[in-house]
Design an enzyme around this catalytic site. Sequence first.
Site, PDB file in Angstrom:
ATOM      1  N   CYS A  52      -6.204  -0.055   6.892  1.00 28.37           N
ATOM      2  CA  CYS A  52      -5.967   0.547   5.576  1.00 28.37           C
ATOM      3  C   CYS A  52      -7.124   1.484   5.214  1.00 28.37           C
ATOM      4  O   CYS A  52      -8.280   1.055   5.130  1.00 28.37           O
ATOM      5  CB  CYS A  52      -5.820  -0.549   4.526  1.00 28.37           C
ATOM      6  SG  CYS A  52      -5.501   0.089   2.864  1.00 28.37           S
TER       7      CYS A  52
ATOM      8  N   CYS B  69       0.838  -1.198   0.000  1.00 29.16           N
ATOM      9  CA  CYS B  69       0.000   0.000   0.000  1.00 29.16           C
ATOM     10  C   CYS B  69       0.879   1.257   0.000  1.00 29.16           C
ATOM     11  O   CYS B  69       1.991   1.253   0.522  1.00 29.16           O
ATOM     12  CB  CYS B  69      -0.895   0.001   1.238  1.00 29.16           C
ATOM     13  SG  CYS B  69      -2.040   1.418   1.294  1.00 29.16           S
TER      14      CYS B  69
ATOM     15  N   ASP C 299       0.413   3.768   1.709  1.00 26.84           N
ATOM     16  CA  ASP C 299       0.372   4.349   3.049  1.00 26.84           C
ATOM     17  C   ASP C 299       1.778   4.634   3.581  1.00 26.84           C
ATOM     18  O   ASP C 299       2.653   3.759   3.552  1.00 26.84           O
ATOM     19  CB  ASP C 299      -0.355   3.371   3.992  1.00 26.84           C
ATOM     20  CG  ASP C 299      -0.739   4.018   5.320  1.00 26.84           C
ATOM     21  OD1 ASP C 299       0.167   4.530   6.023  1.00 26.84           O
ATOM     22  OD2 ASP C 299      -1.928   4.005   5.657  1.00 26.84           O
TER      23      ASP C 299
ATOM     24  N   HIS D 150      -2.285  -4.001   4.955  1.00 26.32           N
ATOM     25  CA  HIS D 150      -2.107  -3.629   6.362  1.00 26.32           C
ATOM     26  C   HIS D 150      -3.456  -3.337   7.001  1.00 26.32           C
ATOM     27  O   HIS D 150      -4.339  -2.755   6.382  1.00 26.32           O
ATOM     28  CB  HIS D 150      -1.174  -2.420   6.503  1.00 26.32           C
ATOM     29  CG  HIS D 150      -1.729  -1.153   5.941  1.00 26.32           C
ATOM     30  ND1 HIS D 150      -2.298  -0.172   6.721  1.00 26.32           N
ATOM     31  CD2 HIS D 150      -1.833  -0.711   4.662  1.00 26.32           C
ATOM     32  CE1 HIS D 150      -2.694   0.821   5.942  1.00 26.32           C
ATOM     33  NE2 HIS D 150      -2.436   0.525   4.694  1.00 26.32           N
TER      34      HIS D 150
ATOM     35  N   ARG E  67       2.948   4.773   6.352  1.00 25.85           N
ATOM     36  CA  ARG E  67       3.351   4.049   7.565  1.00 25.85           C
ATOM     37  C   ARG E  67       3.801   2.616   7.286  1.00 25.85           C
ATOM     38  O   ARG E  67       4.102   1.878   8.222  1.00 25.85           O
ATOM     39  CB  ARG E  67       2.183   4.038   8.564  1.00 25.85           C
ATOM     40  CG  ARG E  67       1.744   5.437   8.978  1.00 25.85           C
ATOM     41  CD  ARG E  67       0.388   5.411   9.662  1.00 25.85           C
ATOM     42  NE  ARG E  67      -0.669   4.985   8.752  1.00 25.85           N
ATOM     43  CZ  ARG E  67      -1.955   4.852   9.088  1.00 25.85           C
ATOM     44  NH1 ARG E  67      -2.323   5.084  10.331  1.00 25.85           N
ATOM     45  NH2 ARG E  67      -2.852   4.468   8.205  1.00 25.85           N
TER      46      ARG E  67
HETATM   47 ZN   LIG Z   1      -3.454   1.163   2.999  1.00 25.34          ZN
END
Ligand SMILES: [Zn+2]
Length: 226
Positions: free
Chosen positions: A112, A53, A55, A109, A57
């Site tokens: 998400c 992803c 993302d 994750h 993090r």
């Molecule tokens: Zn995500």
Amino acid sequence: MCAKLEKTDSQHITYESLLQGNKDWVAATLQEDPSFFDRLSAGQKPPVLWIGCSDSRVPANQITNTNPGDIFVHRNIANVVVHTDMNMLSVLDYAVNVLEVEHVIVCGHYGCGGVQAAMSNKQFGIIDNWLRNIKDTYRLHYHELDIISDPKKRTERLVELNVIEGVFNLTKTSIVQNRWSNGKTLSLHGWAYSLETGFITDLGVTCNSNDHMANVFRIAESAKKA
Ligand SMILES: [Zn+2]
């Protein structure tokens, strides 16, 4: 490394601090390993393709304690794997046939935002078209998902199912099937990362061949060109 861990939020990140951070990193890296960049610039031979992803993090290298050069990376919102995505197909083809990676990992994750958005009925804009792939996954598994009363647990399960469908979608590509039919080693894996604990869960859907694939997805030898 310690300076990095001291950062608890992103408020202090500025355009200038990024460039200064780069200088600091180069200096620290050279101090620890004077030949680091000589070695890295000579070429790459990563054994792993990571499909994760976007993302911020979930950085592939940091959460697996690996270094530059270790993992070839493709990321998109909610780590969706669909075979109409030329970007993903190009990355997969290069990783499998040129870099000859031995593992492809689809890593989702928990928590998400993309999966959460796909479960809602709101409009978010252009991204709705991308997230519709996750709604299709929900439709495939609604019997299992609809009976999970806790919204958080239901979302977490969809995170896992989105990864699992992603792995299966990789097996459907001619890129992966040709690799297997040529007798090369290639393992596909599905993982889910926890933002809350930092730990990765192996979802146990590793695929090494098309032995268990539904017949309709198998590509005949003569058609294995594209
Ligand atoms: Zn995500």
